[in-house]
Design a protein around this motif. Structure first.
Motif, PDB file in Angstrom:
ATOM      1  N   ALA A  76     -41.872 -24.036  22.647  1.00 36.77           N
ATOM      2  CA  ALA A  76     -42.350 -22.802  22.516  1.00 36.77           C
ATOM      3  C   ALA A  76     -42.908 -22.508  20.511  1.00 36.77           C
ATOM      4  CB  ALA A  76     -42.330 -21.678  23.147  1.00 36.77           C
ATOM      5  N   THR A  77     -41.407 -22.828  20.581  1.00 41.66           N
ATOM      6  CA  THR A  77     -40.838 -22.609  18.263  1.00 41.66           C
ATOM      7  C   THR A  77     -42.114 -24.221  18.037  1.00 41.66           C
ATOM      8  OG1 THR A  77     -38.436 -22.178  19.369  1.00 41.66           O
ATOM      9  CG2 THR A  77     -39.310 -22.861  17.230  1.00 41.66           C
ATOM     10  N   ILE A  78     -41.785 -25.143  18.052  1.00 42.56           N
ATOM     11  CA  ILE A  78     -42.645 -26.375  17.871  1.00 42.56           C
ATOM     12  C   ILE A  78     -43.578 -26.527  17.633  1.00 42.56           C
ATOM     13  CG2 ILE A  78     -42.703 -29.002  18.127  1.00 42.56           C
ATOM     14  CD1 ILE A  78     -39.741 -29.160  19.478  1.00 42.56           C
ATOM     15  N   MET A  79     -44.563 -26.138  18.800  1.00 42.63           N
ATOM     16  CA  MET A  79     -46.196 -25.116  19.319  1.00 42.63           C
ATOM     17  C   MET A  79     -46.495 -24.288  17.991  1.00 42.63           C
ATOM     18  SD  MET A  79     -47.208 -28.073  21.265  1.00 42.63           S
ATOM     19  CE  MET A  79     -48.774 -27.359  21.783  1.00 42.63           C
ATOM     20  N   ASN A  80     -45.504 -23.611  18.751  1.00 41.99           N
ATOM     21  CA  ASN A  80     -45.687 -21.926  17.015  1.00 41.99           C
ATOM     22  C   ASN A  80     -46.339 -22.594  16.158  1.00 41.99           C
ATOM     23  OD1 ASN A  80     -47.079 -20.776  19.204  1.00 41.99           O
ATOM     24  ND2 ASN A  80     -44.621 -19.979  19.394  1.00 41.99           N
ATOM     25  N   MET A  82     -46.175 -26.049  14.033  1.00 41.88           N
ATOM     26  CA  MET A  82     -47.198 -26.845  13.668  1.00 41.88           C
ATOM     27  C   MET A  82     -48.548 -26.452  13.219  1.00 41.88           C
ATOM     28  SD  MET A  82     -46.659 -30.260  16.125  1.00 41.88           S
ATOM     29  CE  MET A  82     -46.981 -29.499  18.147  1.00 41.88           C
ATOM     30  N   GLU A  83     -49.283 -27.051  12.616  1.00 38.80           N
ATOM     31  CA  GLU A  83     -50.057 -25.964  11.766  1.00 38.80           C
ATOM     32  C   GLU A  83     -51.745 -27.244  12.369  1.00 38.80           C
ATOM     33  OE1 GLU A  83     -50.305 -25.827   7.119  1.00 38.80           O
ATOM     34  OE2 GLU A  83     -48.040 -24.300   7.581  1.00 38.80           O
ATOM     35  N   LEU A  84     -51.718 -26.928  13.283  1.00 38.02           N
ATOM     36  CA  LEU A  84     -52.482 -27.642  13.905  1.00 38.02           C
ATOM     37  C   LEU A  84     -54.449 -27.450  13.472  1.00 38.02           C
ATOM     38  CD1 LEU A  84     -50.675 -28.272  18.075  1.00 38.02           C
ATOM     39  CD2 LEU A  84     -51.202 -29.697  15.649  1.00 38.02           C
ATOM     40  N   GLU A  85     -54.770 -28.378  13.313  1.00 38.14           N
ATOM     41  CA  GLU A  85     -55.978 -27.588  13.427  1.00 38.14           C
ATOM     42  C   GLU A  85     -57.545 -28.347  14.393  1.00 38.14           C
ATOM     43  OE1 GLU A  85     -57.407 -26.784  10.525  1.00 38.14           O
ATOM     44  OE2 GLU A  85     -55.584 -26.408   9.504  1.00 38.14           O
ATOM     45  N   HIS A  86     -57.382 -29.142  15.311  1.00 35.76           N
ATOM     46  CA  HIS A  86     -57.581 -29.530  15.712  1.00 35.76           C
ATOM     47  C   HIS A  86     -58.216 -28.587  17.493  1.00 35.76           C
ATOM     48  CE1 HIS A  86     -59.298 -32.257  19.611  1.00 35.76           C
ATOM     49  NE2 HIS A  86     -60.074 -32.373  18.878  1.00 35.76           N
ATOM     50  N   GLN A  87     -58.818 -28.048  18.347  1.00 40.40           N
ATOM     51  CA  GLN A  87     -59.291 -26.647  18.511  1.00 40.40           C
ATOM     52  C   GLN A  87     -58.422 -27.080  20.415  1.00 40.40           C
ATOM     53  OE1 GLN A  87     -61.810 -28.349  17.772  1.00 40.40           O
ATOM     54  NE2 GLN A  87     -62.550 -26.957  15.534  1.00 40.40           N
ATOM     55  N   ILE A  88     -57.911 -28.450  20.451  1.00 36.55           N
ATOM     56  CA  ILE A  88     -57.901 -28.463  22.001  1.00 36.55           C
ATOM     57  C   ILE A  88     -56.191 -28.765  21.287  1.00 36.55           C
ATOM     58  CG2 ILE A  88     -57.511 -30.425  23.990  1.00 36.55           C
ATOM     59  CD1 ILE A  88     -60.780 -28.891  23.987  1.00 36.55           C
ATOM     60  N   ALA A  89     -55.971 -28.819  20.647  1.00 38.49           N
ATOM     61  CA  ALA A  89     -54.630 -28.601  20.085  1.00 38.49           C
ATOM     62  C   ALA A  89     -54.096 -27.395  20.070  1.00 38.49           C
ATOM     63  CB  ALA A  89     -53.453 -29.755  18.793  1.00 38.49           C
ATOM     64  N   LEU A  92     -53.379 -26.299  23.599  1.00 39.14           N
ATOM     65  CA  LEU A  92     -52.219 -26.444  23.969  1.00 39.14           C
ATOM     66  C   LEU A  92     -51.032 -25.336  23.467  1.00 39.14           C
ATOM     67  CD1 LEU A  92     -52.088 -30.283  24.131  1.00 39.14           C
ATOM     68  CD2 LEU A  92     -52.077 -28.830  26.095  1.00 39.14           C
ATOM     69  N   VAL A  93     -50.993 -24.918  22.501  1.00 37.19           N
ATOM     70  CA  VAL A  93     -50.470 -23.997  21.634  1.00 37.19           C
ATOM     71  C   VAL A  93     -49.974 -23.314  22.524  1.00 37.19           C
ATOM     72  CG1 VAL A  93     -49.887 -22.676  20.038  1.00 37.19           C
ATOM     73  CG2 VAL A  93     -50.452 -24.492  20.051  1.00 37.19           C
ATOM     74  N   GLN A  94     -51.879 -22.196  22.628  1.00 39.46           N
ATOM     75  CA  GLN A  94     -51.490 -21.272  23.877  1.00 39.46           C
ATOM     76  C   GLN A  94     -51.340 -21.195  25.136  1.00 39.46           C
ATOM     77  OE1 GLN A  94     -55.349 -19.640  23.773  1.00 39.46           O
ATOM     78  NE2 GLN A  94     -56.123 -20.090  21.800  1.00 39.46           N
ATOM     79  N   LEU A  95     -50.948 -22.631  25.650  1.00 35.92           N
ATOM     80  CA  LEU A  95     -50.234 -22.434  27.247  1.00 35.92           C
ATOM     81  C   LEU A  95     -49.323 -22.330  26.670  1.00 35.92           C
ATOM     82  CD1 LEU A  95     -50.617 -24.227  29.931  1.00 35.92           C
ATOM     83  CD2 LEU A  95     -50.489 -26.101  28.709  1.00 35.92           C
ATOM     84  N   SER A  96     -48.862 -23.071  26.141  1.00 35.71           N
ATOM     85  CA  SER A  96     -47.032 -22.937  25.723  1.00 35.71           C
ATOM     86  C   SER A  96     -47.243 -22.072  26.069  1.00 35.71           C
ATOM     87  CB  SER A  96     -46.768 -23.798  24.473  1.00 35.71           C
ATOM     88  OG  SER A  96     -45.487 -23.907  23.902  1.00 35.71           O
ATOM     89  N   LYS A  97     -47.768 -20.696  24.973  1.00 40.03           N
ATOM     90  CA  LYS A  97     -47.368 -19.070  25.352  1.00 40.03           C
ATOM     91  C   LYS A  97     -46.983 -18.660  25.579  1.00 40.03           C
ATOM     92  CE  LYS A  97     -48.158 -16.063  21.476  1.00 40.03           C
ATOM     93  NZ  LYS A  97     -47.805 -14.701  22.439  1.00 40.03           N
ATOM     94  N   SER A  98     -48.449 -18.867  26.669  1.00 40.90           N
ATOM     95  CA  SER A  98     -47.565 -18.153  28.487  1.00 40.90           C
ATOM     96  C   SER A  98     -47.009 -19.243  28.984  1.00 40.90           C
ATOM     97  CB  SER A  98     -49.818 -18.900  28.819  1.00 40.90           C
ATOM     98  OG  SER A  98     -50.831 -18.402  28.117  1.00 40.90           O
ATOM     99  N   THR A 107     -41.025 -24.718  28.341  1.00 43.53           N
ATOM    100  CA  THR A 107     -42.428 -24.731  27.727  1.00 43.53           C
ATOM    101  C   THR A 107     -42.571 -26.162  26.837  1.00 43.53           C
ATOM    102  OG1 THR A 107     -40.839 -24.298  25.582  1.00 43.53           O
ATOM    103  CG2 THR A 107     -42.466 -22.223  26.346  1.00 43.53           C
ATOM    104  N   THR A 108     -41.882 -26.892  27.323  1.00 45.95           N
ATOM    105  CA  THR A 108     -42.229 -28.315  26.481  1.00 45.95           C
ATOM    106  C   THR A 108     -42.606 -29.186  28.248  1.00 45.95           C
ATOM    107  OG1 THR A 108     -39.767 -28.178  25.944  1.00 45.95           O
ATOM    108  CG2 THR A 108     -40.649 -30.333  25.860  1.00 45.95           C
ATOM    109  N   GLY A 109     -42.203 -29.160  28.961  1.00 42.35           N
ATOM    110  CA  GLY A 109     -42.766 -29.121  30.589  1.00 42.35           C
ATOM    111  C   GLY A 109     -44.200 -29.273  30.783  1.00 42.35           C
ATOM    112  N   VAL A 110     -44.950 -27.654  30.347  1.00 45.45           N
ATOM    113  CA  VAL A 110     -46.123 -27.658  30.621  1.00 45.45           C
ATOM    114  C   VAL A 110     -46.534 -28.832  30.091  1.00 45.45           C
ATOM    115  CG1 VAL A 110     -46.297 -25.416  29.343  1.00 45.45           C
ATOM    116  CG2 VAL A 110     -47.119 -25.527  31.508  1.00 45.45           C
ATOM    117  N   VAL A 111     -46.454 -28.362  28.724  1.00 44.27           N
ATOM    118  CA  VAL A 111     -46.972 -29.166  27.755  1.00 44.27           C
ATOM    119  C   VAL A 111     -47.694 -30.607  28.623  1.00 44.27           C
ATOM    120  CG1 VAL A 111     -47.579 -30.004  25.217  1.00 44.27           C
ATOM    121  CG2 VAL A 111     -46.950 -27.427  25.912  1.00 44.27           C
TER     122      VAL A 111
END
Length: 542
Positions: A76-80, A82-89, A92-98, A107-111
């Protein structure tokens, strides 16, 4: 023969306008090509996290725009960060946060699982299967996988006296973290803190009563659990007592200062007598405030705002210890812990609004001048604080995140005390069940179900690869043993102890965590497969 005349536009100085064809013209991908672009973005993000999976997973260094360095392997920390521009990426950040908000772990396993499902879906799309049929097959497979996990789940029996099983699960969670060297101590702290605030009859844990604080200095082994509240403040005056027994605490959000008109005002002082009158007025108001606090029976003041040296000196003279500049969240926690009320005006003070604690003491650390205030033996005994120590800020931040995950895992077991086995054992078991169910289906969805089964294998493959084994050989061997022996406890021996039985190795995962991983990943993949175009919204100036 005369040369042809070339006409071109000029500005007012006679310079020609140069018109260049737009090189970076944006093209909108639609349909299958758009879905493939989305899948490529998801695979890239999942590939970044895949190397951080498991107890032998690698850490990432995250560098902020300010140059701050953060070392972590928390998904979750890594995903939050990272400065990601792509909409699907970003999805995935929201998936990890959920997953982090709902469960706290995995949080790593789900991504990684979502990335594997999309990777398998890409090959099915290439074979001409419609994305919606793939999504339907995935949902069917997810139902089979969840049922398989529930059928092999073991029940963990525990009580406030018998916490061995809770300790095993907390240690499994901490095994992949930076604090793994002190996992015994941190697991004990996580279990004790949750059981201190848990209502076992209602299967409920109030997270608001657990505060995690940290201070640089000492080692991870110096981390402790305080039955009360720790705040990073000290007494406002160095001559005030360092310890207050049988504390009756006035919790104030009003400042120790004379009342001032809210409108714009100007005060002209033209003589010494007028200045002395003003000084006397301020002193009188300070003494009135202090008297109101003493009249209600308080022997300690905790104030959200500061007060000047004169007020501080008067508090010392009247033998009323005080703490200033205490933040709002800490103030609320103190009020909950001491059963006190936060008072906005001195006129509202009364004995029944005071918080009560057995002892309030100021603690110093080693050779440094750092001081903190510890409020113990509170009226509400369920409030606890975990006080983390570490050699630098990076270690403390990562220890806090690890502790949060461990506390969440123990909380999940209090809510639902069923567990499945880690080390990829649960994923292999679900994969075998889904592959078997696919053989009994005549429709085209069987292909999607087999793809779901293959995607589940991505977790044990990544665990084996991160542990230095040959991934395909290791997975094939463990999978064959699971099928032949009908033993869902067999997983990847990540720590190299020579035993694949995860029950004997004490590697547990809460069932709710694995179930949530499957459900969230499947929902996200269905959403991605249904997106065939991305339309950017622009505001139109009239």
């Amino acid at each position: 023969m005369a040369e042809p005349q070339v006409a071109y536009a000029q500005d007012e100085y006679g310079r020609p306008f140069i018109v260049v064809r737009e090189q970076g013209r944006k093209t909108r991908a639609q349909g299958v090509q758009a879905i493939k672009n989305h899948i490529a973005a998801a695979k890239t993000v999942a590939g970044i996290l895949k190397t951080s999976l498991g107890p032998r997973g690698l850490d990432k260094i995250l560098i902020s725009p300010d140059g701050d360095i953060q070392v972590t392997n928390d998904g979750a920390t890594i995903m939050n960060s990272m400065e990601l521009e792509h909409q699907i990426a970003k999805l995935l950040v929201q998936l990890s946060k959920s997953q982090d908000d709902e469960i706290g772990d995995g949080t790593t396993g789900v991504v990684v699982l979502a990335g594997a499902l999309l990777e398998q879906a890409e090959s099915l799309i290439d074979r001409g299967i419609h994305p919606i049929r793939i999504a339907d097959g995935y949902e069917r497979a997810c139902t089979v996988a969840v049922e398989a996990l529930e059928s092999v789940a073991d029940t963990v029996d525990f009580s406030k006296e018998n916490v061995d099983e809770l300790m095993k699960t907390a240690k499994t969670c901490l095994g992949s973290k930076i604090v793994s060297k002190a996992s015994d101590k941190f697991a004990r702290i996580a279990v004790d803190s949750v059981l201190s605030v848990a209502d076992l009859a209602r299967r409920d844990v109030d997270f608001e009563l657990i505060k995690v604080d940290g201070k640089v200095g000492g080692s991870l082994e110096d981390t402790s659990l305080v039955q009360g509240v720790v705040i990073d403040k000290d007494m406002s005056h160095p001559q005030m007592p360092r310890t207050v027994h049988d504390a009756r605490i006035a919790i104030l959000t009003c400042p120790f200062e004379p009342p001032r008109p809210k409108t714009k005002h100007k005060l002209d002082i033209t003589s010494v007598e007028e200045y002395r009158k003003l000084e006397e007025y301020e002193r009188q108001k300070f003494e009135e405030m202090i008297q109101k606090v003493k009249d209600c029976g308080a022997n300690l003041v905790i104030c959200q705002w500061g007060f000047d040296d004169e007020a501080n000196h008067l508090l010392l003279q009247h033998e009323l210890p005080a703490v200033r500049w205490v933040g709002g969240p800490e103030l609320e926690l103190i009020a909950i812990a001491t059963n006190g009320r936060i008072v906005p005006r001195f006129e509202d003070l009364s004995p029944e609004k005071l918080g009560r604690a057995g002892v309030v003491r100021e603690v110093s650390f080693g050779t440094t001048s750092d001081k903190m205030l510890v409020i113990e033996e509170c009226a509400n005994t369920r409030a606890v604080t975990v006080f983390v120590r570490g050699s630098n800020k990076m270690i403390i931040d990562e220890a806090k995140r690890a502790l949060h995950d461990a506390i969440c895992v123990v909380r999940n077991l209090v809510v639902d005390n069923r567990v499945v086995y880690g080390g990829g054992a649960a994923e292999i078991c679900a994969s075998v069940a889904v592959a078997k169910a696919a053989d009994e289906i005549a429709s085209i969805e069987q292909y999607a179900m087999r793809a779901f089964s293959a995607a589940l294998d991505a977790i044990p493959l990544a665990l084996a690869e991160n542990s230095g084994y040959s991934p395909i050989e290791t997975l094939a061997e463990v999978r064959a043993r699971q099928v032949n022996e009908s033993d869902a406890k067999l997983g990847i021996d990540c720590m190299g102890v020579g035993d694949n039985d995860m029950k004997r190795c004490r590697v547990f995962d809460p069932l709710v965590s694995k179930r949530q991983q499957l459900l969230l990943a499947t929902q996200l993949v269905r959403a991605v497969l249904k997106i065939d175009d991305v339309i950017e919204q622009h505001s139109i100036d009239e």
